[in-house]
Design an enzyme around this catalytic site. Structure first.
Site, PDB file in Angstrom:
ATOM      1  N   GLY A  41       0.772  -1.238   0.000  1.00  0.00           N
ATOM      2  CA  GLY A  41       0.000   0.000   0.000  1.00  0.00           C
ATOM      3  C   GLY A  41       0.804   1.289   0.000  1.00  0.00           C
ATOM      4  N   ASP A  99      -5.702   2.010  10.237  1.00  0.00           N
ATOM      5  CA  ASP A  99      -7.133   1.801  10.447  1.00  0.00           C
ATOM      6  C   ASP A  99      -7.302   1.343  11.908  1.00  0.00           C
ATOM      7  OD1 ASP A  99      -9.828   1.456   9.664  1.00  0.00           O
ATOM      8  OD2 ASP A  99      -9.489  -0.607   9.073  1.00  0.00           O
TER       9      ASP A  99
END
Ligand code: 5GP
Length: 173
Positions: A41, A99
């Site tokens: 990512g 997250d």
């Protein structure tokens, strides 16, 4: 599936990268810096950021994937680990998005166990309201609400990573 209008434009991203790189360059002046990208990512953010940092540095990567179960215990798998020696270096972990914090927390503990001179964390995006595990973040690009985003390295089924901006991703209704 719909990829909507940019939540963060290419220009906003470039400006933020420059700002973060400026802070990092000041903080690490005169120090041996090892920049570690968390893949896949962070690939775009990492390469833009390190190119804007103005202190000499070495780079390495860690490839991880997380399988979050129903409760808060996520299992993080490491597919490639950092190979650089770090006992003589100041390590900066570079992440795409935090997250729950489970992935980053496990990577952080893994790095700390190898005794770097110091460890700091830089994340491009922070979904703070979703946090389950507290992880200290030293450099944050943007705080975003609880929505699933793609682009600039972030994926859905390994797609959309090449979008040059961040977009909210939602299923077609
Ligand atoms: P955490 O362990 O903090 O819950 O999850 C971190 C990883 O979940 C990120 O590195 C990223 O791969 C994935 N992730 C979390 N939120 C999003 C999101 O909004 N979009 C995408 N594409 N991936 C996300």
């Amino acid at each position: 599936m719909i990829v909507g209008k940019p939540l963060l434009t290419t220009r906003e991203i470039q400006e933020k990268v420059k700002e973060l790189a400026g802070r990092i360059s000041m903080d690490y002046a005169g120090k041996e810096l090892l920049a570690v990208g968390i893949l896949k990512g962070a690939c775009m953010f990492f390469s833009d950021l390190v190119r804007s940092v103005e202190v000499p540095l070495t780079i390495d990567f860690i490839v991880a994937s997380s399988y979050v179960k129903m409760d808060t215990s996520g299992e993080v798998r490491i597919h490639y680990d950092i190979r650089e020696e770090m006992s003589d270096k100041h390590v900066l972990l570079i992440e795409d998005i935090v997250d729950t914090g489970i992935t980053l927390n496990q990577i952080r503990e893994r790095v700390l166990a190898r005794g770097p001179k110091s460890l700091r964390i830089c994340t491009f995006l922070d979904k703070k309201e979703r946090r389950v595990v507290d992880v200290p973040l030293d450099y944050i690009g943007f705080e975003i609400p609880n929505m699933f985003v793609v682009g600039y390295g972030l994926d859905c089924d390994n797609k959309f990573r090449n979008l040059p901006y961040i977009s909210v991703f939602r299923k077609k209704t």
